[in-house]
Design an enzyme around this catalytic site. Structure first.
Site, PDB file in Angstrom:
ATOM      1  N   ASP A  67       0.843  -1.197   0.000  1.00  0.00           N
ATOM      2  CA  ASP A  67       0.000   0.000   0.000  1.00  0.00           C
ATOM      3  C   ASP A  67       0.874   1.241   0.000  1.00  0.00           C
ATOM      4  O   ASP A  67       1.795   1.346   0.819  1.00  0.00           O
ATOM      5  CB  ASP A  67      -0.863   0.041   1.274  1.00  0.00           C
ATOM      6  CG  ASP A  67      -2.095  -0.841   1.169  1.00  0.00           C
ATOM      7  OD1 ASP A  67      -2.238  -1.560   0.172  1.00  0.00           O
ATOM      8  OD2 ASP A  67      -2.924  -0.799   2.105  1.00  0.00           O
ATOM      9  N   LYS A 124      -8.223   0.701  -5.133  1.00  0.00           N
ATOM     10  CA  LYS A 124      -9.420   0.134  -4.502  1.00  0.00           C
ATOM     11  C   LYS A 124     -10.692   0.858  -4.928  1.00  0.00           C
ATOM     12  O   LYS A 124     -10.721   2.085  -5.024  1.00  0.00           O
ATOM     13  CB  LYS A 124      -9.297   0.239  -2.976  1.00  0.00           C
ATOM     14  CG  LYS A 124      -8.278  -0.708  -2.359  1.00  0.00           C
ATOM     15  CD  LYS A 124      -8.349  -0.614  -0.841  1.00  0.00           C
ATOM     16  CE  LYS A 124      -7.137  -1.211  -0.149  1.00  0.00           C
ATOM     17  NZ  LYS A 124      -7.070  -2.664  -0.209  1.00  0.00           N
ATOM     18  N   ARG A 208      -6.160 -20.320   6.883  1.00  0.00           N
ATOM     19  CA  ARG A 208      -6.400 -21.700   7.327  1.00  0.00           C
ATOM     20  C   ARG A 208      -7.804 -22.163   6.928  1.00  0.00           C
ATOM     21  O   ARG A 208      -7.997 -23.302   6.514  1.00  0.00           O
ATOM     22  CB  ARG A 208      -6.225 -21.816   8.840  1.00  0.00           C
ATOM     23  CG  ARG A 208      -4.774 -21.876   9.275  1.00  0.00           C
ATOM     24  CD  ARG A 208      -4.638 -22.545  10.637  1.00  0.00           C
ATOM     25  NE  ARG A 208      -3.270 -22.517  11.115  1.00  0.00           N
ATOM     26  CZ  ARG A 208      -2.362 -23.464  10.851  1.00  0.00           C
ATOM     27  NH1 ARG A 208      -2.680 -24.510  10.116  1.00  0.00           N
ATOM     28  NH2 ARG A 208      -1.136 -23.365  11.308  1.00  0.00           N
ATOM     29  N   GLY A 278      -0.298  -3.721   3.915  1.00  0.00           N
ATOM     30  CA  GLY A 278      -0.966  -2.417   3.876  1.00  0.00           C
ATOM     31  C   GLY A 278      -0.243  -1.436   4.762  1.00  0.00           C
ATOM     32  O   GLY A 278       0.798  -0.886   4.389  1.00  0.00           O
TER      33      GLY A 278
END
Lengths: 337, 239
Positions: A67, A124, A208, A278
């Site tokens: 970012d 974004k 996971r 980010g």
């Protein structure tokens, strides 16, 4: 989105306006009438195809996407070895702190960043805000992140990403959410984590979950797949594909809370194809060093000695927020449907 | 392929041969001693082809080399290059891969192995890193092929495309070439053979060969067509 002028200066080939075909793919005549003695040759360049959209994400594998909010930060990221940058007005930690409504960045900010680096630039758009996406596509952004980090524009529907020539990446917390986004046309997936916290626990949970879901689907007998698709809220054909191949149909990066080289390597071990960082870089004490260290950690994630080496003397990590102490309404990972 | 459930052991077993293995060092000794006679007798299944695994679409190339019948393995270290008959530099971000190459001395190691006879194939990023001259850029590179390349030569991602191109050297029907933020070759030196150009008035060079060095601006590993990888294999075998 629907019609555009195709640039081809460098190719010095055809340059006429072309209308978007199915799934936003554009076909441009490169050499009408040129024959090469083959009957089946397709002399048209097909743009915005699924293979081309998905292909860019494949080229980013094993890399770090950072970012950035200024051209200077973008240069630091590129010099550190980032495979792409995400152009923003504010990093997620600051979006979180500022509150209010978070929207697509000012096109001027994005444009400056695009001009500063040669690596791909992502930006974004709000969930469901297809006009923000159209603007980003028109600007020539390389990838659009339909992101929960921004305030959603639609509480029921995501963007129909098939309608665009530019590829999209979307967040997910489990396999069902990933396959819904792919069904809508996302050519790349990232796990959501909890952006702007510097706490890796949610990124781990989501990676996971996706991997566990994949293993489960893979082990199911075929007759159970339809019910699995119903329960996950995922398109059947994509569930079947995961069953047959044992992997997601697109590249999957980790995101949301990665703050150290060790965090990044952990996500690679858990099955990420690469990582988004980010706030973790430009909210730390020494962004240039940390950025470089994270790039090396992702490339050599299985080499613990090297991880120790690159983790030395890189300054303090971002302070972070403990996700376990957050109220449910403070978490942004629940945005997306 | 789903990577490990976590834990170093699980993941290591997926990537056992990225260097450091003593078997590779033994392989090198054997290769150096019997290099000439060995190369003449080798068949595809004897070949060991590495895919540079610092960043990029490594698994696609590994899969493709497997399909054409060679043993392929990911390589991340100078030690991993020993004993290889060929190396592929996959698609990726050329600035990233170039930096990582230099940081661990892989650039020098690759150039040395090429001098010793290792074949090298670069796709997209690999093509850029193989070039002696990168238009308007001072980024790190291997600089092995006498050619002038331009990065992102067709524009940004929205201009990425796929198209059929004729490649006489691989035989058969035109090849579906996938170009992703691709470079092209502006000019080649006298020792470089042009293998493919884009159809159309531009006629840009998109595939070239110089001895045992091969470069393509497009990504055959993203298609189901193994002919370019098979060509690289024949190139290694000296056919």
């Amino acid at each position: 989105m629907v019609e555009e002028n195709v640039k081809y200066e460098a190719a010095a080939a055809a340059g006429s306006a072309a209308a978007a075909g199915a799934e936003g793919a554009t076909r441009v005549g490169l050499a009408a009438g040129v024959a090469y003695g083959s009957s089946s040759m397709d002399l048209e360049a097909a743009k915005g195809t699924w293979r081309v959209k998905k292909g860019l994400a494949e080229m980013l594998k094993g890399g770090v996407i950072m970012d950035v909010t200024t051209p200077e930060q973008a240069k630091i990221a590129e010099d550190a070895g980032a495979v792409a940058v995400m152009a923003l007005e504010r990093v997620p930690a600051d979006i979180r702190a500022a509150g209010g409504v978070a929207r697509m960045a000012d096109p001027a900010v994005i444009e400056k960043i695009m001009n500063a680096v040669t690596i791909p630039v992502m930006a974004k758009a709000r969930i469901g805000h297809f006009v923000e996406a159209m603007i980003l596509e028109a600007m020539g952004v390389d990838y659009i992140d339909e992101s929960e980090v921004l305030t959603p524009a639609d509480e029921s529907y995501h963007i129909n990403k098939h309608a665009f020539k530019v590829p999209f990446v979307c967040g997910c917390r489990n396999l069902g959410e990933a396959l819904r986004r792919i069904g809508e046309g996302a050519a790349m997936i990232r796990t959501k984590g909890e952006a702007g916290t510097g706490d890796v626990v949610e990124a781990v949970r989501h990676m996971r979950a996706v991997m566990d879901d994949i293993r489960r689907v893979q082990s199911l007998p075929v007759e159970e797949l339809m019910t699995a698709a119903k329960e996950m809220g995922a398109p059947y054909d994509l569930v079947k594909e995961v069953h047959d191949t044992g992997k997601l149909p697109v590249v999957n990066f980790a995101a949301g809370g990665i703050a150290t080289p060790a965090d990044a390597a952990l996500m690679m071990y858990l099955g990420a194809d690469g990582v988004f960082v980010g706030s973790g870089i430009f909210k730390s004490e020494d962004p240039a060093k940390r950025a470089k260290a994270i790039v090396e950690a992702v490339a050599h994630y299985e080499d613990a000695k090297l991880l120790a080496e690159v983790s030395k003397g890189i300054g303090e990590a971002m302070r972070g927020i403990y996700v376990g102490g957050m109220k449910p309404e403070e978490k942004i990972q629940g945005r997306g449907w | 392929m789903v990577r490990g459930h976590g834990g170093p052991a699980a993941s290591r077993s997926k990537l056992p041969a990225t260097g450091r293995g003593s078997s590779l060092v033994r392989g090198r000794v054997e290769l150096e001693t019997h290099q000439m006679s060995n190369m003449n007798q080798k068949s595809a299944s004897d070949l060991r082809v590495g895919v540079l695994a610092l960043q990029g679409d490594v698994s696609e190339h590994l899969e493709m080399m497997g399909r054409v019948g060679a043993r392929s393995l990911p390589v991340k270290t100078p030690e991993g290059l020993e004993g290889l008959d060929g190396l592929i530099i996959p698609g990726g971000e050329s600035t990233t891969v170039g930096k990582l190459l230099v940081r661990y001395g892989l650039d020098e190691a690759i150039c040395r192995r090429v001098r010793e006879g290792m074949a090298l194939y670069g796709t997209c990023t690999g093509l850029i890193l193989l070039a002696q001259r990168i238009h308007g850029s001072a980024q790190p590179r291997l600089g092995l092929m006498d050619m002038d390349v331009e990065r992102n030569a067709f524009g940004r991602q929205v201009d990425s495309f796929e198209i059929d191109i004729p490649i006489p050297a691989i035989g058969g029907a035109p090849f579906r070439a996938v170009f992703i933020r691709a470079p092209f070759i502006r000019e080649v030196g006298p020792g470089v053979e042009v293998l493919a150009r884009l159809p159309g008035p531009g006629g840009q060079i998109v595939m070239a060969r110089q001895g045992k060095l091969l470069a393509s601006a497009f990504h055959p590993e993203l298609t189901d067509d193994p002919r370019v990888h098979a060509y690289f294999l024949r190139m290694i075998l000296g056919q």
